[in-house]
Design an enzyme around this catalytic site. Structure first.
Site, short mmCIF file in Angstrom:
data_model
loop_
_atom_site.label_atom_id
_atom_site.label_comp_id
_atom_site.label_asym_id
_atom_site.label_seq_id
_atom_site.Cartn_x
_atom_site.Cartn_y
_atom_site.Cartn_z
N GLY A 33 -37.71 -22.08 12.57
CA GLY A 33 -36.75 -22.65 13.72
C GLY A 33 -37.46 -22.48 14.82
O GLY A 33 -38.50 -22.17 15.06
N LEU A 34 -36.99 -22.99 15.78
CA LEU A 34 -37.45 -23.13 17.31
C LEU A 34 -37.56 -22.07 18.02
O LEU A 34 -36.98 -20.86 17.55
CB LEU A 34 -36.56 -24.00 18.13
CG LEU A 34 -36.48 -25.35 18.04
CD1 LEU A 34 -35.38 -26.06 18.90
CD2 LEU A 34 -37.70 -26.16 18.29
N ALA A 36 -37.24 -18.81 19.95
CA ALA A 36 -36.10 -18.04 20.49
C ALA A 36 -34.70 -18.72 19.76
O ALA A 36 -33.53 -18.33 20.29
CB ALA A 36 -35.83 -18.40 21.90
N GLY A 38 -33.70 -17.18 16.96
CA GLY A 38 -33.08 -16.02 16.40
C GLY A 38 -33.69 -15.57 15.00
O GLY A 38 -33.15 -14.88 14.29
N LYS A 39 -35.03 -16.34 14.84
CA LYS A 39 -35.59 -15.91 13.57
C LYS A 39 -35.80 -14.31 13.50
O LYS A 39 -35.75 -13.74 12.50
CB LYS A 39 -37.01 -16.51 13.70
CG LYS A 39 -36.67 -18.11 13.62
CD LYS A 39 -38.02 -18.84 13.32
CE LYS A 39 -38.93 -18.61 14.59
NZ LYS A 39 -38.23 -18.99 15.96
N SER A 40 -36.41 -13.80 14.58
CA SER A 40 -37.12 -12.38 14.27
C SER A 40 -36.03 -11.46 14.11
O SER A 40 -35.71 -10.37 13.46
CB SER A 40 -38.00 -11.95 15.54
OG SER A 40 -39.02 -12.76 15.47
N SER A 104 -40.72 -14.50 9.66
CA SER A 104 -40.32 -15.41 10.81
C SER A 104 -41.20 -15.74 11.51
O SER A 104 -42.01 -15.24 12.36
CB SER A 104 -39.40 -14.32 11.49
OG SER A 104 -40.32 -13.11 11.90
#
Length: 200
Positions: A33-34, A36, A38-40, A104
């Site tokens: 995903g882009l 920021a 929310g991947k992490s 991530s």
């Protein structure tokens, strides 16, 4: 691809024995995903949930990997491709060992993500692509590292979503939509992961 003048050293313990000893199957959950998006946060929630359930899991965070294994790479396309390839190889080894690898990583190029999937599936390893589909405007509003603001100010270049492309997955295994809280998203990913592992 391999180095010259090397020979593959076969394992003395096969995957079936390793996984039986651990009591679980290995897999890779690849969260894209882009910046920021929310991947992490999702990966950390998944790691906690898995470990609390007594399952072996390890998070391979994009920023963390650039502190060591990928620390020599920049953000040109060739470096981004190398970054995905390296992290993908580590994830594949973790999965082969019986661990659930939680990656991530922005991984902006669809072709690179496809190669990582093919490397896993070619060896009979479960691979789950998770797309955290947070719109760019929302990512920029969050901007916890200040990257979008710095890119807009011309202080950095090549930020995915600003002046570098992001190719979203066409058919991700799981799509996390805006407004999903981490626990709910993690539950959806875990359900998809367990369903995939039951097929193995």
């Amino acid at each position: 691809m391999s180095s010259a003048n090397v020979t593959w050293e076969a394992a003395r313990v096969n995957r079936t024995v390793r996984w039986a000893a651990l009591g679980q199957h290995g897999a890779t959950v690849w969260i894209t995903g882009l910046p920021a998006a929310g991947k992490s946060t999702l990966a950390a929630t998944l790691e906690r949930r898995l470990v609390e359930a007594g399952r072996w899991a390890y998070r391979l965070d994009g920023d963390n990997m650039r502190h060591g294994l990928c620390g020599d790479l920049g953000f040109a396309r060739c470096d981004r491709e190398a970054n995905v390839a390296r992290v993908g190889e580590v994830a594949r080894l973790f999965a082969d060992a019986g661990v659930v690898a939680l990656v991530s990583l922005v991984s902006p190029y669809a072709e690179c993500r496809a190669r990582v999937r093919e490397a896993h599936e070619g060896e009979g390893l479960a691979f789950l692509e998770v797309f955290v589909n947070t719109p760019g405007a929302e990512c920029e509003r969050r901007d916890p590292k200040g990257l979008y603001a710095r890119a807009r100010a011309g202080e950095i270049s090549g930020l995915t979503g600003v002046d570098d492309p992001y190719e979203p997955p066409v058919a991700p295994d799981v799509e996390v939509t805006p407004g999903s809280d981490p626990e709910t998203a993690a539950e959806a990913v875990l359900e998809a992961l367990d369903a995939r592992l039951q097929q193995a």
